[in-house]
Design an enzyme around this catalytic site. Structure first.
Site, PDB file in Angstrom:
ATOM      1  CE  LYS A  93      -3.309   2.665   2.705  1.00  0.00           C
ATOM      2  NZ  LYS A  93      -3.949   2.846   4.025  1.00  0.00           N
TER       3      LYS A  93
ATOM      4  CB  ALA B 217      -8.537   7.707   5.284  1.00  0.00           C
ATOM      5  N   GLY B 218     -11.175   7.780   7.363  1.00  0.00           N
ATOM      6  CA  GLY B 218     -12.266   8.671   7.736  1.00  0.00           C
ATOM      7  C   GLY B 218     -13.592   8.033   8.079  1.00  0.00           C
TER       8      GLY B 218
ATOM      9  N   GLY C 150      -8.193   9.562  10.240  1.00  0.00           N
ATOM     10  CA  GLY C 150      -8.424   9.655  11.673  1.00  0.00           C
ATOM     11  C   GLY C 150      -9.544  10.578  12.095  1.00  0.00           C
TER      12      GLY C 150
ATOM     13  CG  ASN D 129      -6.368   2.200  12.785  1.00  0.00           C
ATOM     14  OD1 ASN D 129      -6.218   3.171  13.534  1.00  0.00           O
ATOM     15  ND2 ASN D 129      -5.721   1.059  12.969  1.00  0.00           N
ATOM     16  CB  THR D 130      -9.465   6.304  13.737  1.00  0.00           C
ATOM     17  OG1 THR D 130      -8.175   6.573  13.181  1.00  0.00           O
ATOM     18  CG2 THR D 130      -9.695   7.238  14.906  1.00  0.00           C
TER      19      THR D 130
END
Length: 237
Positions: A95, A182-183, A156, A204-205
């Site tokens: 990635k 992301a997000g 994040g 993730n976050t």
């Protein structure tokens, strides 16, 4: 079973655990992602990683490690990290994350295209993290990308699908797997991404900051599956 293929492997889960802003993983997070969300791919930051790193010991053998170049600020650094990843035995899938601003953590499209072209010619299976802009996506596809990973909103932020309309364009126009990265902050947002036609989502976050990771992970699993089923059903109408 509705599976999807990345590189030489076939996956049944469309939930991928991302690396977030930090390369630090907790066993609780990985366990929740794998056992409760069904993750079969876990992204790991290569920079600073050692062969005997505890993160690697946390990831089950049947789970594919997706190395990433987080920390790279230009194509040269990303290529160097990719070479390190291959030397460490992680294979050819990589990635590409090239970020040179510290405030918004947005990907550098120009440098990402350069790195993708170099690494694809060297036999890497490149999955670039990108802003969902069509001309960049077309250039990455031409450069040899295996899949595209457009951001939903800043990394994040948990702000959800702020770029949904642009991601829809990529899904419609680009003949590559689209993994929304992301997000995404809620299972409902992951469901929407899948319902739009994304091939997978990276989280993730939203999971790492959850008070109860196993429950949230299970919610994401069901949301991703529901969104995919909804997309398939609409596609058949």
């Amino acid at each position: 079973m509705d599976t999807f293929i990345l590189g030489e492997k076939e996956y049944s889960s469309r939930f991928i655990l991302g690396s977030g802003k930090s390369s630090i993983y907790k066993k609780e997070l990985i366990d929740a992602a794998v056992n409760d969300a069904g993750a079969e791919l876990v992204s790991v930051v290569v920079s600073g990683l050692k062969d005997d790193d505890s993160v690697l010991r946390m990831i089950p053998e049947n789970v594919t490690i997706l190395p990433n170049t987080l920390g790279a600020k230009n194509a040269e650094e990303a290529v160097r990290i990719a070479h390190t990843s291959r030397e460490m035995g992680f294979g050819d899938m990589i990635k590409i994350e090239i970020v040179n601003d510290t405030r918004y953590l947005l990907p550098d499209g120009t440098e990402t295209i350069k790195a993708t072209e170099i690494l694809a010619k060297e036999g890497f299976q490149v999955m670039p993290y990108m802003y969902p802009e069509l001309s960049t996506a077309m250039a990455l596809a031409k450069a040899g990308a295996m899949a595209l990973m457009p951001l939903a909103s800043p990394s994040g932020s948990n702000k959800g699908l702020a770029t949904r309309d642009f991601i829809k364009i990529l899904i419609k126009e680009i003949d590559l797997p689209i993994i929304v990265d992301a997000g995404i902050g809620k299972p409902s947002q992951a469901c929407e991404a899948m319902e739009m036609g994304a091939d997978a989502v990276m989280i993730n976050t939203a999971l790492a900051t959850a008070a109860n990771m196993p429950i949230v992970a299970e919610a994401f699993k069901k949301a991703v599956e529901a969104g995919r089923l909804s997309y398939i059903s609409h596609r058949g109408c």
